[in-house]
Motif scaffolding. Structure first.
Motif, PDB file in Angstrom:
ATOM      1  N   GLU A   1       8.370  -1.161   8.191  1.00 14.46           N
ATOM      2  CA  GLU A   1       7.495  -1.645   7.224  1.00 14.46           C
ATOM      3  C   GLU A   1       6.306  -1.997   7.739  1.00 14.46           C
ATOM      4  O   GLU A   1       5.362  -1.752   6.668  1.00 14.46           O
ATOM      5  N   HIS A   2       5.874  -2.656   9.272  1.00 15.12           N
ATOM      6  CA  HIS A   2       5.059  -2.503   8.914  1.00 15.12           C
ATOM      7  C   HIS A   2       3.871  -1.109   9.285  1.00 15.12           C
ATOM      8  O   HIS A   2       3.183  -0.421   9.251  1.00 15.12           O
ATOM      9  N   VAL A   3       4.739  -0.721   9.831  1.00 10.78           N
ATOM     10  CA  VAL A   3       4.739   1.231   9.972  1.00 10.78           C
ATOM     11  C   VAL A   3       3.549   1.620   8.816  1.00 10.78           C
ATOM     12  O   VAL A   3       2.787   1.708   8.570  1.00 10.78           O
ATOM     13  N   LEU A   4       4.694   1.697   7.275  1.00 10.88           N
ATOM     14  CA  LEU A   4       4.102   2.540   6.272  1.00 10.88           C
ATOM     15  C   LEU A   4       2.882   2.081   5.804  1.00 10.88           C
ATOM     16  O   LEU A   4       2.335   1.870   5.322  1.00 10.88           O
ATOM     17  N   GLN A   5       3.736   0.130   5.748  1.00 11.00           N
ATOM     18  CA  GLN A   5       1.970  -0.081   5.534  1.00 11.00           C
ATOM     19  C   GLN A   5       0.608  -0.200   6.185  1.00 11.00           C
ATOM     20  O   GLN A   5      -0.201  -0.141   5.738  1.00 11.00           O
ATOM     21  N   GLY A   6       0.642  -0.124   6.973  1.00 12.08           N
ATOM     22  CA  GLY A   6      -0.297  -0.105   8.008  1.00 12.08           C
ATOM     23  C   GLY A   6      -0.702   0.994   7.544  1.00 12.08           C
ATOM     24  O   GLY A   6      -2.094   1.668   7.826  1.00 12.08           O
TER      25      GLY A   6
ATOM     26  N   PHE B   1       0.736  -1.011   0.058  1.00 12.18           N
ATOM     27  CA  PHE B   1       0.003   0.213   0.060  1.00 12.18           C
ATOM     28  C   PHE B   1       0.669   1.746  -0.364  1.00 12.18           C
ATOM     29  O   PHE B   1       0.047   2.076  -0.945  1.00 12.18           O
ATOM     30  N   GLU B   2       2.529   1.047   1.029  1.00 12.12           N
ATOM     31  CA  GLU B   2       3.061   2.600   1.098  1.00 12.12           C
ATOM     32  C   GLU B   2       3.233   2.648  -0.837  1.00 12.12           C
ATOM     33  O   GLU B   2       3.658   4.422  -0.896  1.00 12.12           O
ATOM     34  N   ARG B   3       3.535   1.983  -1.501  1.00 13.64           N
ATOM     35  CA  ARG B   3       3.847   2.583  -2.965  1.00 13.64           C
ATOM     36  C   ARG B   3       3.000   3.666  -3.490  1.00 13.64           C
ATOM     37  O   ARG B   3       2.809   4.721  -4.383  1.00 13.64           O
ATOM     38  N   ASN B   4       1.283   3.506  -2.539  1.00 17.57           N
ATOM     39  CA  ASN B   4       0.737   4.364  -3.597  1.00 17.57           C
ATOM     40  C   ASN B   4       0.849   5.759  -3.134  1.00 17.57           C
ATOM     41  O   ASN B   4       0.105   6.446  -3.756  1.00 17.57           O
ATOM     42  N   PHE B   5       1.646   6.042  -2.357  1.00 13.75           N
ATOM     43  CA  PHE B   5       1.606   7.537  -1.264  1.00 13.75           C
ATOM     44  C   PHE B   5       3.358   7.447  -1.740  1.00 13.75           C
ATOM     45  O   PHE B   5       4.077   8.842  -2.043  1.00 13.75           O
ATOM     46  N   GLU B   6       4.414   7.155  -2.975  1.00 12.49           N
ATOM     47  CA  GLU B   6       6.030   7.337  -2.566  1.00 12.49           C
ATOM     48  C   GLU B   6       5.718   7.979  -3.767  1.00 12.49           C
ATOM     49  O   GLU B   6       5.285   8.201  -4.790  1.00 12.49           O
TER      50      GLU B   6
END
Length: 229
Positions: A191-196, A163-168
């Protein structure tokens, strides 16, 4: 115990990384929050020596606190604020372009807020000279000349798993000589923080970087059209 530390990273090859970039003007910005009134900052004196001194103002909402830094641009010894010492008016300009008129009491409070930001940066290893620099600017007044963010995903592309790639977005500016950021003590914790967080943003319907890019591109085109009229 905190799960992260605030760190300062030196980019030793910044000059080499910037060789292919056009020359640009440089743009320089953990301590616990406390009472601004407890901080020490050189008070204004009511003369030309006050011009250029750093100030800061605070914007607060339910979820965040933002401080804009700026500087005193003019002092006018007029008939205003005669109950204060010094009397007169101070004119200040902040990095977001906002200009305000303040009295001595207000500007001294803004001086303490500025010193608070400086202390935060110094506490994590930045030199006081760099931390005190006010050669910074937030989003420019002219949208037509603003550099657009560039998302890493192509138009219409969406990553349903990471999901984080959508905001990078790609970083296209000059590589700074030092970077202040967070270092998580557990190797995969970031990774858990960014994905969450990213997953939550997607569920809340927050615009992705690609969506914002498409919107900004339209706004920039409209701004350019108006400037050409």
């Amino acid at each position: 115990e905190k799960s992260f530390s605030v760190v300062r990273v030196e980019v030793t090859n910044a000059d080499k990384l910037n060789e292919d970039l056009p020359q640009q003007l440089s743009s320089p910005e953990q301590v616990q929050d406390g009472d601004d009134e407890m901080l020490q900052a050189d008070p204004v004196a009511g003369d030309e020596d006050d011009i250029g001194k750093g100030v800061a103002r605070e914007l607060v909402n339910k979820t965040s606190k933002v401080r804009f830094r700026g500087a005193i641009t003019k002092y006018r010894d007029n008939d205003k604020n005669t109950h204060l010492d010094p009397t007169g008016s101070y004119f200040v300009k902040f990095s977001d372009g906002r200009k305000l008129e303040m009295d001595a009491e207000q500007v001294n409070h803004a001086r303490r807020k500025f010193e608070k930001e400086v202390n935060r940066l110094v506490s994590i290893g930045m030199s006081r000279e760099d931390a005190s620099s006010i050669e910074e600017q937030t989003k420019g007044a002219s949208l037509a000349k603003t550099k657009l963010r560039k998302p890493i995903l192509h138009d219409g592309e969406e990553d349903p798993d990471e999901f984080e790639r959508n905001f990078e977005q790609e970083y296209l500016d000059v590589v700074p000589s030092s970077i202040v950021g967070l270092m998580f003590h557990r190797e995969d914790f970031h990774e858990h923080v960014l994905q969450g967080l990213s997953k939550r943003l997607m569920q809340m319907g927050v615009e992705t970087t690609r969506s914002l890019y498409n919107l900004e591109r339209l706004e920039k085109a409209e701004a350019q059209r108006k400037e050409e009229e």
